[in-house]
Motif scaffolding. Structure first.
Motif, PDB file in Angstrom:
ATOM      1  N   GLY A   1      -0.712  10.050   4.998  1.00  0.00           N
ATOM      2  CA  GLY A   1      -1.345  10.241   6.297  1.00  0.00           C
ATOM      3  C   GLY A   1      -1.346   8.976   7.128  1.00  0.00           C
ATOM      4  N   ARG A   2      -1.645   7.862   6.501  1.00  0.00           N
ATOM      5  CA  ARG A   2      -1.671   6.595   7.238  1.00  0.00           C
ATOM      6  C   ARG A   2      -0.270   6.165   7.678  1.00  0.00           C
ATOM      7  NH1 ARG A   2      -5.956   5.715   3.352  1.00  0.00           N
ATOM      8  NH2 ARG A   2      -4.471   5.008   1.756  1.00  0.00           N
ATOM      9  N   GLU A   3       0.707   6.366   6.822  1.00  0.00           N
ATOM     10  CA  GLU A   3       2.062   5.892   7.124  1.00  0.00           C
ATOM     11  C   GLU A   3       2.793   6.798   8.110  1.00  0.00           C
ATOM     12  OE1 GLU A   3       5.449   3.672   7.310  1.00  0.00           O
ATOM     13  OE2 GLU A   3       3.586   3.084   6.277  1.00  0.00           O
TER      14      GLU A   3
ATOM     15  N   ALA B   1      -1.483 -12.857   2.472  1.00  0.00           N
ATOM     16  CA  ALA B   1      -2.735 -13.290   1.848  1.00  0.00           C
ATOM     17  C   ALA B   1      -3.649 -12.117   1.511  1.00  0.00           C
ATOM     18  CB  ALA B   1      -3.458 -14.261   2.775  1.00  0.00           C
ATOM     19  N   ASP B   2      -3.545 -11.050   2.289  1.00  0.00           N
ATOM     20  CA  ASP B   2      -4.396  -9.878   2.062  1.00  0.00           C
ATOM     21  C   ASP B   2      -3.795  -8.893   1.065  1.00  0.00           C
ATOM     22  OD1 ASP B   2      -6.280 -10.729   3.977  1.00  0.00           O
ATOM     23  OD2 ASP B   2      -5.142  -9.782   5.603  1.00  0.00           O
ATOM     24  N   TRP B   3      -2.487  -8.939   0.888  1.00  0.00           N
ATOM     25  CA  TRP B   3      -1.785  -7.902   0.154  1.00  0.00           C
ATOM     26  C   TRP B   3      -2.315  -7.670  -1.269  1.00  0.00           C
ATOM     27  CZ3 TRP B   3       0.176  -3.531  -0.079  1.00  0.00           C
ATOM     28  CH2 TRP B   3       1.042  -3.123  -1.098  1.00  0.00           C
ATOM     29  N   PRO B   4      -2.632  -8.694  -2.060  1.00  0.00           N
ATOM     30  CA  PRO B   4      -3.099  -8.421  -3.433  1.00  0.00           C
ATOM     31  C   PRO B   4      -4.311  -7.501  -3.495  1.00  0.00           C
ATOM     32  CG  PRO B   4      -2.525 -10.728  -3.215  1.00  0.00           C
ATOM     33  CD  PRO B   4      -2.483 -10.148  -1.827  1.00  0.00           C
ATOM     34  N   THR B   5      -5.093  -7.472  -2.446  1.00  0.00           N
ATOM     35  CA  THR B   5      -6.275  -6.603  -2.420  1.00  0.00           C
ATOM     36  C   THR B   5      -5.900  -5.141  -2.248  1.00  0.00           C
ATOM     37  OG1 THR B   5      -7.552  -8.405  -1.425  1.00  0.00           O
ATOM     38  CG2 THR B   5      -8.488  -6.188  -1.252  1.00  0.00           C
ATOM     39  N   PHE B   6      -4.752  -4.883  -1.660  1.00  0.00           N
ATOM     40  CA  PHE B   6      -4.411  -3.525  -1.261  1.00  0.00           C
ATOM     41  C   PHE B   6      -3.230  -2.913  -2.006  1.00  0.00           C
ATOM     42  CE2 PHE B   6      -6.537  -5.526   2.329  1.00  0.00           C
ATOM     43  CZ  PHE B   6      -7.530  -4.586   2.609  1.00  0.00           C
ATOM     44  N   GLU B   7      -2.551  -3.688  -2.845  1.00  0.00           N
ATOM     45  CA  GLU B   7      -1.404  -3.101  -3.541  1.00  0.00           C
ATOM     46  C   GLU B   7      -1.877  -2.117  -4.610  1.00  0.00           C
ATOM     47  OE1 GLU B   7       1.012  -5.772  -5.788  1.00  0.00           O
ATOM     48  OE2 GLU B   7      -0.672  -7.105  -6.258  1.00  0.00           O
ATOM     49  N   TYR B   8      -1.050  -1.115  -4.832  1.00  0.00           N
ATOM     50  CA  TYR B   8      -1.380  -0.074  -5.807  1.00  0.00           C
ATOM     51  C   TYR B   8      -0.955  -0.479  -7.211  1.00  0.00           C
ATOM     52  CZ  TYR B   8      -2.200   3.244  -1.971  1.00  0.00           C
ATOM     53  OH  TYR B   8      -2.680   3.890  -0.868  1.00  0.00           O
ATOM     54  N   ASN B   9      -1.590   0.161  -8.197  1.00  0.00           N
ATOM     55  CA  ASN B   9      -1.115   0.113  -9.572  1.00  0.00           C
ATOM     56  C   ASN B   9      -1.121   1.538 -10.109  1.00  0.00           C
ATOM     57  OD1 ASN B   9      -3.790   0.729 -10.582  1.00  0.00           O
ATOM     58  ND2 ASN B   9      -4.319  -1.434 -10.253  1.00  0.00           N
ATOM     59  N   THR B  10      -0.752   1.717 -11.361  1.00  0.00           N
ATOM     60  CA  THR B  10      -0.609   3.072 -11.890  1.00  0.00           C
ATOM     61  C   THR B  10      -1.944   3.802 -12.019  1.00  0.00           C
ATOM     62  OG1 THR B  10      -0.632   2.150 -14.127  1.00  0.00           O
ATOM     63  CG2 THR B  10       1.537   2.587 -13.124  1.00  0.00           C
TER      64      THR B  10
ATOM     65  N   ASP C   1      -7.896   0.438   6.755  1.00  0.00           N
ATOM     66  CA  ASP C   1      -8.674  -0.798   6.637  1.00  0.00           C
ATOM     67  C   ASP C   1      -8.411  -1.693   7.837  1.00  0.00           C
ATOM     68  OD1 ASP C   1      -9.059  -3.776   5.523  1.00  0.00           O
ATOM     69  OD2 ASP C   1     -10.232  -2.393   4.268  1.00  0.00           O
ATOM     70  N   ASP C   2      -9.392  -2.502   8.200  1.00  0.00           N
ATOM     71  CA  ASP C   2      -9.214  -3.394   9.345  1.00  0.00           C
ATOM     72  C   ASP C   2      -8.079  -4.384   9.142  1.00  0.00           C
ATOM     73  OD1 ASP C   2     -11.246  -2.181  10.724  1.00  0.00           O
ATOM     74  OD2 ASP C   2     -12.774  -3.676  10.222  1.00  0.00           O
TER      75      ASP C   2
ATOM     76  N   ASP D   1      -5.265  -3.613   7.835  1.00  0.00           N
ATOM     77  CA  ASP D   1      -4.025  -2.840   7.889  1.00  0.00           C
ATOM     78  C   ASP D   1      -3.394  -2.997   9.280  1.00  0.00           C
ATOM     79  OD1 ASP D   1      -2.035  -0.841   7.905  1.00  0.00           O
ATOM     80  OD2 ASP D   1      -3.210   0.474   6.601  1.00  0.00           O
ATOM     81  N   LEU D   2      -2.220  -3.573   9.333  1.00  0.00           N
ATOM     82  CA  LEU D   2      -1.558  -3.816  10.616  1.00  0.00           C
ATOM     83  C   LEU D   2      -1.162  -2.532  11.325  1.00  0.00           C
ATOM     84  CD1 LEU D   2       0.733  -6.822   9.563  1.00  0.00           C
ATOM     85  CD2 LEU D   2      -1.503  -6.900  10.693  1.00  0.00           C
ATOM     86  N   ARG D   3      -1.072  -1.427  10.589  1.00  0.00           N
ATOM     87  CA  ARG D   3      -0.789  -0.144  11.231  1.00  0.00           C
ATOM     88  C   ARG D   3      -1.942   0.271  12.130  1.00  0.00           C
ATOM     89  NH1 ARG D   3       0.800   2.724   5.589  1.00  0.00           N
ATOM     90  NH2 ARG D   3      -1.254   1.824   5.180  1.00  0.00           N
ATOM     91  N   LYS D   4      -3.141  -0.094  11.741  1.00  0.00           N
ATOM     92  CA  LYS D   4      -4.327   0.255  12.528  1.00  0.00           C
ATOM     93  C   LYS D   4      -4.304  -0.420  13.883  1.00  0.00           C
ATOM     94  CE  LYS D   4      -9.367   0.620  11.958  1.00  0.00           C
ATOM     95  NZ  LYS D   4     -10.504   0.331  11.037  1.00  0.00           N
ATOM     96  N   SER D   5      -3.936  -1.672  13.909  1.00  0.00           N
ATOM     97  CA  SER D   5      -3.936  -2.427  15.169  1.00  0.00           C
ATOM     98  C   SER D   5      -2.662  -2.237  15.976  1.00  0.00           C
ATOM     99  CB  SER D   5      -4.141  -3.928  14.882  1.00  0.00           C
ATOM    100  OG  SER D   5      -3.174  -4.415  13.962  1.00  0.00           O
ATOM    101  N   ASN D   6      -1.558  -1.878  15.308  1.00  0.00           N
ATOM    102  CA  ASN D   6      -0.282  -1.745  16.015  1.00  0.00           C
ATOM    103  C   ASN D   6       0.052  -0.329  16.436  1.00  0.00           C
ATOM    104  OD1 ASN D   6       1.542  -4.381  16.023  1.00  0.00           O
ATOM    105  ND2 ASN D   6       0.344  -4.420  14.123  1.00  0.00           N
ATOM    106  N   TRP D   7      -0.396   0.672  15.686  1.00  0.00           N
ATOM    107  CA  TRP D   7       0.012   2.045  15.933  1.00  0.00           C
ATOM    108  C   TRP D   7      -1.047   2.874  16.656  1.00  0.00           C
ATOM    109  CZ3 TRP D   7       2.352   3.669  10.512  1.00  0.00           C
ATOM    110  CH2 TRP D   7       3.522   2.921  10.276  1.00  0.00           C
ATOM    111  N   LEU D   8      -2.277   2.364  16.718  1.00  0.00           N
ATOM    112  CA  LEU D   8      -3.390   3.131  17.276  1.00  0.00           C
ATOM    113  C   LEU D   8      -4.039   2.354  18.414  1.00  0.00           C
ATOM    114  CD1 LEU D   8      -4.961   4.218  13.859  1.00  0.00           C
ATOM    115  CD2 LEU D   8      -3.216   5.420  15.187  1.00  0.00           C
ATOM    116  N   LEU D   9      -4.532   3.080  19.398  1.00  0.00           N
ATOM    117  CA  LEU D   9      -5.073   2.463  20.614  1.00  0.00           C
ATOM    118  C   LEU D   9      -6.546   2.847  20.744  1.00  0.00           C
ATOM    119  CD1 LEU D   9      -3.788   0.744  22.893  1.00  0.00           C
ATOM    120  CD2 LEU D   9      -3.526   2.860  24.202  1.00  0.00           C
ATOM    121  N   ILE D  10      -7.416   1.834  20.791  1.00  0.00           N
ATOM    122  CA  ILE D  10      -8.847   2.073  20.867  1.00  0.00           C
ATOM    123  C   ILE D  10      -9.489   0.969  21.703  1.00  0.00           C
ATOM    124  CG2 ILE D  10      -9.438   0.763  18.782  1.00  0.00           C
ATOM    125  CD1 ILE D  10     -11.541   2.932  18.146  1.00  0.00           C
ATOM    126  N   GLY D  11     -10.670   1.245  22.219  1.00  0.00           N
ATOM    127  CA  GLY D  11     -11.432   0.232  22.937  1.00  0.00           C
ATOM    128  C   GLY D  11     -11.088   0.137  24.409  1.00  0.00           C
TER     129      GLY D  11
END
Length: 547
Positions: A490-492, A468-477, A332-333, A335-345
């Motif tokens: 895969g993402r991690e 502020a974004d975390w409640p949208t992305f946290e998992y439940n059972t 997801d946009d 997701d800080l892993r997307k902007s920190n771990w991957l290089l694009i543009g």
């Protein structure tokens, strides 16, 4: 160099003694064997030698365990990019699972790992047969060194078993000369016993054990062993996996840099320059370029021809490994892993952010801005012909210089960084242990997540999102299914070497499709025993599905 040569000879004995000349004729090597281990410094140098060799096969940069584990899976590829990347078709055969018993990239990991195994076994033998007084050691130090080396040797066996399945078990240099293949379950049991017999004798993880095999590394190996036990032996060992994971999660095996082991607070901490202070690193390939001139080899696989202009460092690469198209969009946009771990543009110069990095000399974008894109196709050709690039075919043969999203996970830093070029490569980190425990819990529970499994994954994942974004992305059972766990793994753990192993555990490595890759024979879950090794040692049995 004399010392390295000595170990190389003994490594070759394990690779295939039938090909070796009579090394007793070489008085040079015999002299080294007789006169070494006379003091603690010589002992320590023998103990440490296998670690520098592990860099060759554990990390990206050579045809070792990492390359064939990741480039045969569904996240990374090394496509042809214009005039680069053909390399005899090796990357295509890895991607399409069309490798053969004669392929060098199948042979080389075998050679490197057996060589490394020999670099462990020889000092084990020499330490065991010498009295402590002759080496300037205490009995406790001697036992500790032997335990460390046996754990490190078990690590080599584990990775060999992972790739090739049925392999020999050899614990003496050159004995037997032509060892027979053992069933995978026998190798599994040997590894398990070696770890259990030696883990308590080895040192706990500490600042002094940075980059070395410790009790923490031993428990991490047990986690990996038990996590894959159902695949490797036919019998699940989920409770054992959880028990080994708890040893690390509870901090019972020490911590790197004399800290209590814990998840790092930031997703960049395990991968930044100076990551030797990471709290979650369990076992790593350690570098200290400023002292030893020993540097990471992975920039060759990941970096563009002009990468130093991007990072302000001194290293470029071969414009090789990229993300398979579409993997980037699994993040997801937010997701800080997307902007920190991957290089694009469009890439900007480190020394002048107002200026763009240019394409490589003689390539498609020579003299033009370098823009990494999430596709592998001939965009330049479409631009020249005035056609729609979205209509272009996309496969491993049709890349360009800028094709594919790039690696940005580990940072080497600019030349001015006091830790420049010394970033350690993590083999095991605590986040991976959290994920392994959560998976074991879910598989015990018929694939359904429990509150504990959800908490383990959320504790790791929440670092990748603003509060502020975390409640949208946290998992439940309900939302943490096994398929979602595989996606989150895969993402991690992208770039970290585990993807092939994960796909096999989920029964997707040979059955699933991704990008231009189609399902292949089930026998491709194992690589073949290299044909050249079978010619050297006729007692090596070939894996099913290979001639």
């Amino acid at each position: 160099m004399k010392y390295i040569r000595y170990y190389f000879v003994f490594g070759l004995i394990l690779l295939g003694a039938n090909a070796c000349t009579d090394i007793s004729e070489n008085a040079y090597d015999q002299l080294i064997a007789d006169n070494f281990y006379n003091n603690k410094n010589e002992v320590v140098s023998a103990v440490l030698r296998p670690y520098t060799h592990a860099n060759a096969w554990t990390t990206p940069g050579q045809d070792g365990w990492w390359r064939i584990s990741e480039l045969s899976a569904d996240q990374l590829a090394w496509p042809v990019k214009g005039r680069h990347g053909q390399d005899g078709g090796k990357w295509l055969r890895l991607h399409y699972h069309t490798w053969t018993v004669d392929d060098g990239f199948i042979q080389n990991p075998w050679v490197l790992m057996w060589w490394g195994l020999g670099l462990c076994t020889d000092p084990i033998e020499n330490l065991e047969k010498r009295p402590v007084e002759s080496m300037g050691l205490t009995q406790e130090e001697k036992d500790s060194f032997i335990a460390e080396l046996k754990l490190l040797r078990a690590f080599h066996y584990l990775k060999l078993m992972d790739l090739y399945g049925n392999i020999p078990i050899v614990t003496k240099i050159g004995e037997p000369l032509s060892p027979a293949t053992e069933p995978r379950i026998n190798v599994f049991n040997f590894i398990e016993k070696e770890i259990k017999d030696n883990i308590d004798k080895a040192p706990k993880l500490s600042k002094a054990m940075l980059g070395r095999m410790s009790q923490a590394g031993g428990y991490a190996m047990l986690v990996e062993l038990y996590l894959n036990a159902e695949v490797w032996t036919g019998t699940p060992r989920w409770d054992d996996c959880i028990a080994a994971a708890n040893k690390l999660i509870n901090g019972e095996a020490g911590g790197q840099f004399d800290q209590v082991m814990a998840l790092d607070p930031n997703i960049t901490d395990p991968f930044k320059t100076g990551n030797h202070t990471s709290r979650e690193t369990i076992f790593s390939i350690a570098y200290e370029f400023q002292v030893s001139n020993f540097q990471p080899q992975w920039p060759g696989d990941f970096f563009h021809f002009n990468q130093r202009d991007i990072y302000g460092g001194g290293r470029n690469g071969n414009d090789g490994v990229v993300l398979i198209p579409g993997v980037y969009t699994t993040y997801d946009d937010a997701d800080l892993r997307k902007s920190n771990w991957l290089l694009i543009g469009e890439q900007r110069r480190f020394d002048n952010p107002d200026a763009t990095v240019k394409g490589g000399s003689g390539n498609e974008y020579d003299g033009q801005p370098l823009v990494f894109v999430d596709n592998i196709r001939q965009n330049k050709k479409a631009a020249n012909e005035g056609t729609d690039p979205e209509l272009l075919p996309s496969n491993m043969n049709l890349g360009e210089e800028n094709s594919g999203v790039r690696f940005n996970k580990y940072k080497l830093g600019p030349l001015t960084d006091p830790s420049y070029n010394s970033t350690d490569w993590n083999v095991y980190r605590l986040t991976w242990v959290y994920f392994a425990k959560a998976e074991a819990i879910m598989r015990k529970n018929a694939g359904v997540a429990t509150a504990e499994a959800v908490q383990l994954i959320n504790d790791c994942k929440k670092r990748a999102f603003d509060p502020a974004d975390w409640p949208t992305f946290e998992y439940n059972t309900t939302t943490l299914t096994l398929d979602e766990l595989l996606a989150e793994r895969g993402r991690e753990f992208i770039f970290e070497g585990f993807r092939r192993q994960d796909l096999i555990r989920w029964d997707k490595f040979t059955t699933a499709s991704w990008w231009d890759h189609q399902p292949t024979a089930a026998t491709k879950s194992l690589f073949p025993i290299p044909q050249r090794q079978r010619l050297l040692n006729p007692n090596l049995e070939q894996n099913d599905g290979y001639n």
